[in-house]
Write an enzyme that holds these catalytic residues in place. Structure first.
Site: not given
Ligand SMILES: *Cc1c(COP(=O)(O)O)cnc(C)c1O
Length: 385
Positions: A153, A201-202, A239, A327
Site C-alpha cells: 500500500n 476490500s471494496a 447481520t 493508518c
Molecule cells: C486499505 C488496506 C487494508 C485495510 O482495508 P480496510 O477495508 O480499510 O480495513 C489492508 N491491506 C491493505 C494493503 C490496504 O491497502
C-alpha cells in the site's frame, strides 16, 4: 483553488454506478437477509448474487467468499483464524510474514504470540521485493502459515505470489495474501496463484467503505473470528451488510471491466508526473521497484528534508497525498515499510506517496507536480537555516 486528490491508495471515491446499484438496498429492500419472509428473501437473493459476482471476478467458487467488514477484518481473520484452529492440535506453531505488511496484518501476527506462536518477519530488498530464497530459508523450520501481501500500500511493489505460495506449500504451510491494493490493477485468479486465503476490500476499488471479503479455499480449515448467528456459512456472525455487499460486487465487476483502460491511463498520468518532478527537483529518488509496481503508485523521497512537513505544505496548497500509510500518519513514527527498504528515519519521514486514480486528470497531475516542486524548494531553503 480546487483541491487535488492524489491519495487513491488510502481510499477511492465511490463510483456513481456503484452508488446507484446500492441505493435500493439502503431504502426499499431493507429486510434482514436471514429472515424467512419475503423481505428477507429479497435481501438474501441480492447478497447471493453479490457473492457470485465477487467470486467470479477472482475465479473462486461462491462458497469460498466470506464477506467481512473490510480488509482489516479479513487480515485479522486469516491470521488469527489459523492460529485459533491450531489450539489443542499438534500443528506447527510458527507464522512467517514480511516486514512490509499492512498494520492490520502485522498486528494480527503479533497477537498470535499470545497463543504461543513463534513469529518470523522477513526482510525485503531495497526494491521492496521479498526474495524467494529468503522465504525458502525461513521455512527450514516449517510453519503453519505464510502471509505475504500481493501489492504494497505504500510503495505499490508487487510480489511473486504464485512462486511464494508454491514454496510455502512445498513445506506444508498454508499461504495467505493481502490482495487489497492489487485488485484494482492486477488480474486476480485465486486458482492460478494457488493461495489458500486472500483478503479484499471494496473501498480501494471505488466501492463503499466497511465491506470486504476473505477468500477461504475449499478444504482449508480455519476457525471463525466473529461468532454469532449463522451468517456467512456460520463462519462470521453479524447481520449481513446487504448494501455493502451489493456495492462491493458492483465495484468488483466494474474494476475488471475497466482494468485495462484504467491501467493505461493511470500509468501514463503517473509517469508524466514522475518525469515532471524529476526534471524540476534535484536529488529525488523513487522508493521501491519501478517495474514491479501497481500503476497507480509513486513513492518518492526528496533529499535534504528531514520530516513530514512537505505533506502538510502540500495539503495547505491543495494537494492531498500521504506519507507512509494513512493508518500511521498522524503519528510521528517513520513508515516501517520505507525503513524495511533501507531508508533512514529522515528519508522515510519526508517521503511522499502520490497515488493516482481513474478520476485524476492530466491538468491535476501537472499542477500537483509543479506545487510539489515549489514545496520542496521552499522547505529545502528553510530547513538549511
Ligand atoms: C486499505 C488496506 C487494508 C485495510 O482495508 P480496510 O477495508 O480499510 O480495513 C489492508 N491491506 C491493505 C494493503 C490496504 O491497502
Amino acid at each position: 483553488m480546487k483541491k487535488i486528490y492524489l491519495d487513491y491508495s488510502a481510499t477511492t471515491p465511490l463510483d456513481s454506478d456503484v452508488a446507484e446499484a446500492m441505493r435500493p438496498y439502503m431504502t426499499d429492500v431493507y429486510g434482514n437477509a436471514d429472515s424467512v419472509h419475503f423481505f428477507g428473501r429479497a435481501a438474501s437473493v441480492a447478497v447471493d448474487e453479490a457473492r457470485r459476482t465477487v467470486a467470479e471476478a477472482v475465479n473462486a467458487a461462491h462458497t469460498e467468499i466470506y464477506f467481512t467488514s473490510g480488509g482489516t477484518e479479513a487480515n485479522n481473520w486469516a491470521i488469527k483464524g489459523v492460529a485459533f484452529e491450531s489450539i489443542g492440535k499438534s500443528a506447527k506453531k510458527r507464522i512467517i510474514t514480511s516486514a512490509i505488511e499492512h498494520p492490520s496484518l502485522l498486528d494480527s501476527v503479533e497477537f498470535t504470540r499470545k497463543l504461543g506462536f513463534e513469529t518470523v518477519i522477513l526482510p525485503v530488498g531495497s526494491d521492496g521485493i521479498l526474495a524467494a530464497e529468503t522465504l525458502e530459508n525461513a521455512l527450514d523450520c516449517g510453519a503453519a502459515l505464510v502471509s505475504v501481501m500481493t501489492a504494497n500500500n505504500e510503495t505499490g511493489t508487487i510480489q511473486d505470489i504464485k512462486k511464494l505460495a508454491e514454496i510455502a506449500h512445498s513445506h506444508g504451510a498454508l499461504f495467505h495474501t493481502d490482495a487489497v491494493q492489487a485488485v484494482c490493477s492486477e488480474r486476480i485468479d485465486v486458482k492460478d496463484s494457488g493461495v489458500d486465503l486472500m483478503s479484499f476490500s471494496a473501498h480501494k476499488i471505488y466501492g463503499p467503505k466497511g465491506i470486504g471479503a476473505l477468500y477461504i479455499r475449499k478444504g482449508v480449515r480455519i476457525d471463525k473470528l466473529i461468532g454469532g448467528g449463522h451468517q456467512e456459512r456460520s463462519m462470521r456472525g453479524g447481520t449481513t451488510n446487504v448494501a455493502g455487499a451489493v456495492g462491493f460486487a458492483a465495484a468488483m465487476k466494474k474494476a475488471v471491466e475497466e482494468r485495462e483502460n484504467n491501467n493505461r491511463r493511470v500509468k501514463a498520468l503517473r509517469d508524466r508526473f514522475l518525469r515532471k518532478i524529476v526534471s524540476e527537483i534535484p536529488d529525488l529518488s523513487v522508493n521501491g521497484s519501478m517495474e514491479r509496481r501497481i500503476p497507480q503508485n509513486l513513492n518518492v523521497t526528496a533529499g535534504g528534508l528531514y520530516d513530514d512537513s512537505v505533506i502538510h505544505l502540500l495539503d495547505r496548497k491543495g494537494v492531498a497525498c500521504s506519507s507512509g500509510s494513512a493508518c500511521s500518519s498522524g503519528s510521528l513514527d517513520p513508515s516501517h515499510v520505507l525503513i524495511a527498504l533501507g531508508l533512514n528515519e529522515a528519508q522515510a519521514k519526508s517521503s511522499v506517496r502520490f497515488s493516482f486514480g481513474k478520476y485524476t486528470t492530466e491538468a491535476e497531475a501537472d499542477a500537483a507536480a509543479e506545487i510539489f516542486g515549489e514545496c520542496v524548494t521552499s522547505l529545502r531553503k528553510l530547513q538549511k537555516k
